[in-house]
Design a protein around this motif. Structure first.
Motif, PDB file in Angstrom:
ATOM      1  N   ALA A 140       7.940 -12.294   6.687  1.00  0.00           N
ATOM      2  CA  ALA A 140       6.638 -12.137   6.034  1.00  0.00           C
ATOM      3  C   ALA A 140       6.601 -12.909   4.714  1.00  0.00           C
ATOM      4  O   ALA A 140       5.635 -13.622   4.424  1.00  0.00           O
ATOM      5  CB  ALA A 140       6.327 -10.659   5.803  1.00  0.00           C
ATOM      6  N   VAL A 141       7.657 -12.793   3.930  1.00  0.00           N
ATOM      7  CA  VAL A 141       7.729 -13.510   2.654  1.00  0.00           C
ATOM      8  C   VAL A 141       7.715 -15.016   2.891  1.00  0.00           C
ATOM      9  O   VAL A 141       6.983 -15.763   2.235  1.00  0.00           O
ATOM     10  CB  VAL A 141       8.977 -13.082   1.850  1.00  0.00           C
ATOM     11  CG1 VAL A 141       9.201 -13.996   0.660  1.00  0.00           C
ATOM     12  CG2 VAL A 141       8.840 -11.631   1.394  1.00  0.00           C
ATOM     13  N   ALA A 142       8.492 -15.476   3.860  1.00  0.00           N
ATOM     14  CA  ALA A 142       8.553 -16.911   4.159  1.00  0.00           C
ATOM     15  C   ALA A 142       7.208 -17.443   4.648  1.00  0.00           C
ATOM     16  O   ALA A 142       6.869 -18.609   4.414  1.00  0.00           O
ATOM     17  CB  ALA A 142       9.639 -17.190   5.195  1.00  0.00           C
ATOM     18  N   LEU A 143       6.432 -16.594   5.319  1.00  0.00           N
ATOM     19  CA  LEU A 143       5.118 -17.000   5.820  1.00  0.00           C
ATOM     20  C   LEU A 143       4.008 -16.789   4.792  1.00  0.00           C
ATOM     21  O   LEU A 143       2.884 -17.248   4.989  1.00  0.00           O
ATOM     22  CB  LEU A 143       4.781 -16.213   7.101  1.00  0.00           C
ATOM     23  CG  LEU A 143       5.586 -16.590   8.336  1.00  0.00           C
ATOM     24  CD1 LEU A 143       5.456 -15.519   9.412  1.00  0.00           C
ATOM     25  CD2 LEU A 143       5.142 -17.947   8.853  1.00  0.00           C
ATOM     26  N   GLY A 144       4.316 -16.046   3.726  1.00  0.00           N
ATOM     27  CA  GLY A 144       3.309 -15.778   2.698  1.00  0.00           C
ATOM     28  C   GLY A 144       2.256 -14.779   3.145  1.00  0.00           C
ATOM     29  O   GLY A 144       1.090 -14.871   2.760  1.00  0.00           O
ATOM     30  N   VAL A 145       2.667 -13.807   3.973  1.00  0.00           N
ATOM     31  CA  VAL A 145       1.736 -12.786   4.455  1.00  0.00           C
ATOM     32  C   VAL A 145       2.300 -11.400   4.157  1.00  0.00           C
ATOM     33  O   VAL A 145       3.504 -11.246   3.989  1.00  0.00           O
ATOM     34  CB  VAL A 145       1.474 -12.922   5.977  1.00  0.00           C
ATOM     35  CG1 VAL A 145       0.841 -14.267   6.308  1.00  0.00           C
ATOM     36  CG2 VAL A 145       2.731 -12.701   6.796  1.00  0.00           C
ATOM     37  N   PRO A 146       1.444 -10.379   4.113  1.00  0.00           N
ATOM     38  CA  PRO A 146       1.954  -9.022   3.950  1.00  0.00           C
ATOM     39  C   PRO A 146       2.770  -8.598   5.170  1.00  0.00           C
ATOM     40  O   PRO A 146       2.518  -9.063   6.283  1.00  0.00           O
ATOM     41  CB  PRO A 146       0.697  -8.157   3.836  1.00  0.00           C
ATOM     42  CG  PRO A 146      -0.450  -9.086   3.711  1.00  0.00           C
ATOM     43  CD  PRO A 146      -0.010 -10.435   4.161  1.00  0.00           C
ATOM     44  N   PHE A 147       3.711  -7.699   4.960  1.00  0.00           N
ATOM     45  CA  PHE A 147       4.524  -7.130   6.038  1.00  0.00           C
ATOM     46  C   PHE A 147       3.625  -6.640   7.174  1.00  0.00           C
ATOM     47  O   PHE A 147       3.888  -6.862   8.347  1.00  0.00           O
ATOM     48  CB  PHE A 147       5.377  -5.988   5.466  1.00  0.00           C
ATOM     49  CG  PHE A 147       6.241  -5.281   6.458  1.00  0.00           C
ATOM     50  CD1 PHE A 147       7.489  -5.781   6.802  1.00  0.00           C
ATOM     51  CD2 PHE A 147       5.825  -4.089   7.042  1.00  0.00           C
ATOM     52  CE1 PHE A 147       8.311  -5.111   7.705  1.00  0.00           C
ATOM     53  CE2 PHE A 147       6.641  -3.413   7.950  1.00  0.00           C
ATOM     54  CZ  PHE A 147       7.879  -3.934   8.274  1.00  0.00           C
ATOM     55  N   SER A 148       2.520  -5.972   6.806  1.00  0.00           N
ATOM     56  CA  SER A 148       1.621  -5.393   7.809  1.00  0.00           C
ATOM     57  C   SER A 148       1.030  -6.436   8.739  1.00  0.00           C
ATOM     58  O   SER A 148       0.724  -6.137   9.891  1.00  0.00           O
ATOM     59  CB  SER A 148       0.489  -4.611   7.130  1.00  0.00           C
ATOM     60  OG  SER A 148      -0.288  -5.482   6.327  1.00  0.00           O
ATOM     61  N   ALA A 149       0.885  -7.676   8.268  1.00  0.00           N
ATOM     62  CA  ALA A 149       0.318  -8.729   9.120  1.00  0.00           C
ATOM     63  C   ALA A 149       1.197  -9.017  10.328  1.00  0.00           C
ATOM     64  O   ALA A 149       0.717  -9.525  11.333  1.00  0.00           O
ATOM     65  CB  ALA A 149       0.112 -10.012   8.314  1.00  0.00           C
ATOM     66  N   LEU A 150       2.482  -8.680  10.246  1.00  0.00           N
ATOM     67  CA  LEU A 150       3.394  -8.935  11.356  1.00  0.00           C
ATOM     68  C   LEU A 150       3.621  -7.716  12.253  1.00  0.00           C
ATOM     69  O   LEU A 150       4.089  -7.872  13.373  1.00  0.00           O
ATOM     70  CB  LEU A 150       4.744  -9.432  10.832  1.00  0.00           C
ATOM     71  CG  LEU A 150       4.713 -10.735  10.035  1.00  0.00           C
ATOM     72  CD1 LEU A 150       6.114 -11.115   9.583  1.00  0.00           C
ATOM     73  CD2 LEU A 150       4.076 -11.855  10.838  1.00  0.00           C
ATOM     74  N   VAL A 151       3.301  -6.523  11.779  1.00  0.00           N
ATOM     75  CA  VAL A 151       3.628  -5.337  12.564  1.00  0.00           C
ATOM     76  C   VAL A 151       2.427  -4.493  12.988  1.00  0.00           C
ATOM     77  O   VAL A 151       2.574  -3.614  13.831  1.00  0.00           O
ATOM     78  CB  VAL A 151       4.635  -4.428  11.827  1.00  0.00           C
ATOM     79  CG1 VAL A 151       5.952  -5.149  11.604  1.00  0.00           C
ATOM     80  CG2 VAL A 151       4.069  -3.908  10.521  1.00  0.00           C
ATOM     81  N   GLU A 152       1.248  -4.750  12.425  1.00  0.00           N
ATOM     82  CA  GLU A 152       0.123  -3.901  12.806  1.00  0.00           C
ATOM     83  C   GLU A 152      -0.373  -4.257  14.205  1.00  0.00           C
ATOM     84  O   GLU A 152      -0.268  -5.403  14.629  1.00  0.00           O
ATOM     85  CB  GLU A 152      -1.004  -3.984  11.783  1.00  0.00           C
ATOM     86  CG  GLU A 152      -1.709  -5.316  11.711  1.00  0.00           C
ATOM     87  CD  GLU A 152      -2.718  -5.375  10.578  1.00  0.00           C
ATOM     88  OE1 GLU A 152      -3.037  -4.338   9.991  1.00  0.00           O
ATOM     89  OE2 GLU A 152      -3.181  -6.481  10.299  1.00  0.00           O
ATOM     90  N   PRO A 153      -0.888  -3.280  14.936  1.00  0.00           N
ATOM     91  CA  PRO A 153      -1.390  -3.552  16.281  1.00  0.00           C
ATOM     92  C   PRO A 153      -2.539  -4.549  16.219  1.00  0.00           C
ATOM     93  O   PRO A 153      -3.278  -4.594  15.233  1.00  0.00           O
ATOM     94  CB  PRO A 153      -1.891  -2.188  16.779  1.00  0.00           C
ATOM     95  CG  PRO A 153      -1.497  -1.187  15.782  1.00  0.00           C
ATOM     96  CD  PRO A 153      -1.037  -1.887  14.548  1.00  0.00           C
ATOM     97  N   PRO A 154      -2.701  -5.332  17.281  1.00  0.00           N
ATOM     98  CA  PRO A 154      -3.798  -6.290  17.280  1.00  0.00           C
ATOM     99  C   PRO A 154      -5.141  -5.565  17.292  1.00  0.00           C
ATOM    100  O   PRO A 154      -5.283  -4.529  17.933  1.00  0.00           O
ATOM    101  CB  PRO A 154      -3.582  -7.085  18.567  1.00  0.00           C
ATOM    102  CG  PRO A 154      -2.719  -6.226  19.423  1.00  0.00           C
ATOM    103  CD  PRO A 154      -1.916  -5.366  18.501  1.00  0.00           C
ATOM    104  N   ALA A 155      -6.081  -6.124  16.555  1.00  0.00           N
ATOM    105  CA  ALA A 155      -7.429  -5.572  16.556  1.00  0.00           C
ATOM    106  C   ALA A 155      -8.088  -5.927  17.885  1.00  0.00           C
ATOM    107  O   ALA A 155      -7.764  -6.951  18.483  1.00  0.00           O
ATOM    108  CB  ALA A 155      -8.234  -6.160  15.397  1.00  0.00           C
TER     109      ALA A 155
END
Length: 187
Positions: free
Chosen positions: A61-76
């Motif tokens: 997440a840090v390497a991609l510059g996104v919040p942790f949640s962007a990688l683990v939250e269920p798809p909308a």
């Protein structure tokens, strides 16, 4: 927990990793290097065959510059519809005012708002907009069929819908005098 339900979150993470890596234009090798993990580990994660630790997901997440949640939250859901009168509402004690929140604006998003008039007889096909675009529609008059191609939904007065605007989509008036508010959200 069944094997299928245990696997589903990894599929979410794999899809999120691929989406975000593609969005920032990094190769597997470059992302692995920036996150301090092995390229083979990242490859397994993107194939939904790994079992990442919290620390690995945080590093990615840090390497991609996104919040942790962007990688683990269920798809909308790809398409969301709220029929007139069905959304959660709040009222005022001081006036005759009732409001339904249809969609909150995510941080950093930009929105363009349009009022659209559409008549039956033709379909308005729209090519994909910039990546990350979401469209929101609220019908005020008439009836419209809208959404991603092949997933159109019929909407009437007061109905709300959201869907990805970065895929081919269309609008078709099903009644004369169709009018709706179109909000294009760009992230």
């Amino acid at each position: 927990m069944s094997e299928a339900s245990a696997r589903l979150p990894m599929e979410w993470i794999a899809a999120s990793l691929r989406r975000e890596r593609t969005r920032v234009g990094l190769s597997l090798s470059e992302l692995a290097k920036r996150a301090g993990i092995a390229k083979s580990t990242l490859s397994q994660l993107e194939a939904a065959s790994g079992n990442p630790s919290m620390e690995t997901i945080w590093a990615l997440a840090v390497a991609l510059g996104v919040p942790f949640s962007a990688l683990v939250e269920p798809p909308a859901p790809a398409v969301q519809v709220i029929r007139a009168g069905e959304g959660p509402t709040v009222h005022s004690d001081r006036s005759s005012y009732l409001a339904s929140l249809l969609s909150a604006c995510p941080p950093g998003a930009r929105r363009d708002i349009y009022y659209v008039w559409l008549e039956p007889g033709t379909v308005r096909d729209s090519e994909p907009h910039i990546p990350g675009t979401t469209e929101h529609i609220v019908v005020s008059e008439g009836k419209v069929k809208a959404g991603p191609r092949g997933e159109g939904v019929e909407l009437g007065p007061g109905d709300y819908m959201s869907y990805r605007g970065d895929v081919p989509h269309a609008y078709e008036a099903l009644a004369a005098g169709t009018k709706f508010v179109l909000i294009m959200q760009h992230i």
